[in-house]
Design an enzyme around this catalytic site. Structure first.
Site, mmCIF file in Angstrom:
data_model
loop_
_atom_site.group_PDB
_atom_site.id
_atom_site.type_symbol
_atom_site.label_atom_id
_atom_site.label_comp_id
_atom_site.label_asym_id
_atom_site.label_seq_id
_atom_site.Cartn_x
_atom_site.Cartn_y
_atom_site.Cartn_z
ATOM 1 N N ASN A 61 0.840 -1.199 0.000
ATOM 2 C CA ASN A 61 0.000 0.000 0.000
ATOM 3 C C ASN A 61 0.872 1.244 0.000
ATOM 4 O O ASN A 61 2.085 1.162 0.156
ATOM 5 C CB ASN A 61 -0.976 0.004 1.181
ATOM 6 C CG ASN A 61 -0.295 -0.297 2.495
ATOM 7 O OD1 ASN A 61 0.850 -0.703 2.539
ATOM 8 N ND2 ASN A 61 -0.991 -0.081 3.580
ATOM 9 N N CYS A 62 0.212 2.389 -0.199
ATOM 10 C CA CYS A 62 0.919 3.660 -0.386
ATOM 11 C C CYS A 62 1.935 3.925 0.717
ATOM 12 O O CYS A 62 1.812 3.440 1.840
ATOM 13 C CB CYS A 62 -0.075 4.814 -0.399
ATOM 14 S SG CYS A 62 -1.466 4.621 -1.514
ATOM 15 N N GLY A 63 2.913 4.724 0.369
ATOM 16 C CA GLY A 63 3.839 5.235 1.371
ATOM 17 C C GLY A 63 3.841 6.748 1.326
ATOM 18 O O GLY A 63 3.709 7.348 0.263
#
Length: 321
Positions: free
Chosen positions: A20-22
């Site tokens: 998932n996004c960072g």
């Protein structure tokens, strides 16, 4: 017989998930601006490449970007050098995605300029943002917009908060008129922040946006984000950070939240945002859940709600377990 634990070196383990996004934030605690801080943010962003997906062309990411406190010295210099324009003591800059069709781009610029001038503000000029499209992948190139900076001067004596509210109302009216143009998008239009984002790989962001290599581009705070697209396809406008938030995760009540925003729109009246209902819909229903969250936060803060209270309302505490 007791067996020693097995090391999972190089193998999948459910406790080791990175899909998932960072995002991150870097800031100078005393508010000292520097280009070094911007470079550090870019390096940090490049260290999160694994937190986003890479398309089949090997060059197109799901989107990444930076949200910086407006580098005033830099923009005053480029306005003077490139446009022969002197910016006012209070000014704003917007990064605008424009259609590659010159007729549509000219129309979009005229619409946005007219709406800004209706607020009693002055459009000081437009600047072509220096970019290098050679580093882009085929998929990013298919939907590539043109990029422009718009410079807006505030009249003397106008408060910064009121200036940004007027910019918001002008931008929303322009967005409504240009809704049929799939490439028009105002990433930011503010006296406080500027965004550089798009469908590029993190390490290539400063190569694509050449401004980010200029040592005069200095900031004391930078938010950076690497996107992993899950509920929408990658698009240039959906790269993050948005105007207020860099969000990691999915909002599983997004349909209900959007419906409530429509149902409650008639109650959104605020003397600080005159004509707000003319800007409806206030929350988009076609972008990502994060973009809708950003829309609502912008409205609440623009209406003078405290930022922490607004976030507490929009992201309430868990009620179960």
């Amino acid at each position: 017989m007791h067996m020693p634990p097995v090391a999972h070196s190089g193998l999948y383990h459910p406790d080791d998930v990175r899909d998932n996004c960072g995002f991150g934030l870097i800031a100078h605690m005393q508010g000292q601006t520097s280009h070094e801080l911007v470079q550090t943010a870019i390096h940090s962003l490049s260290c999160m490449t694994h937190r986003g997906a890479i398309a089949a062309d090997g060059k197109t990411g799901d989107g990444c970007g930076l949200l910086l406190a407006l580098p005033q010295v830099f923009f005053r210099a480029v306005a003077e050098e490139e446009l022969n324009v002197t910016l006012a003591s209070l000014f704003a800059v917007g990064l605008i995605f424009l259609n590659k069709d010159p007729v549509l781009a000219t129309h979009a610029k005229a619409v946005l300029t007219a709406e800004i001038e209706k607020e009693g503000l002055t459009v000081a000029g437009w600047r072509v943002v220096p970019t290098d499209t050679q580093i882009l992948g085929e998929i990013a190139l298919r939907t590539l917009p043109d990029f422009a900076h718009i410079f807006v001067n505030a009249p003397e004596g106008l408060a910064k908060a009121d200036f940004n509210r007027q910019l918001f109302l002008a931008r929303r009216r322009a967005e409504k008129q240009l809704a049929s143009d799939p490439l028009f998008y105002a990433t930011t239009l503010s006296s406080q922040v500027i965004s550089y984002k798009g469908l590029v790989m993190p390490a290539d962001l400063p190569r694509f946006y050449k401004d980010l290599q200029d040592p005069r581009l200095a900031s004391h705070i930078v938010v950076f984000h690497q996107r992993f697209s899950t509920n929408t396809l990658p698009k240039w406008p959906l790269a993050q950070p948005f105007r207020y938030v860099a969000h990691n995760g999915e909002i599983n009540t997004i349909m209900g939240n959007r419906n409530w925003s429509v149902a409650r729109t008639p109650k959104f009246e605020n003397p600080l945002l005159p004509g707000l209902l003319d800007c409806a819909p206030l929350v988009n229903r076609t972008g990502s859940d994060s973009s809708s969250l950003d829309n609502m936060l912008e409205i609440l803060v623009g209406g003078s709600m405290d930022l922490f209270r607004a976030l507490r309302m929009l992201v309430p505490p868990a009620w179960q377990n």
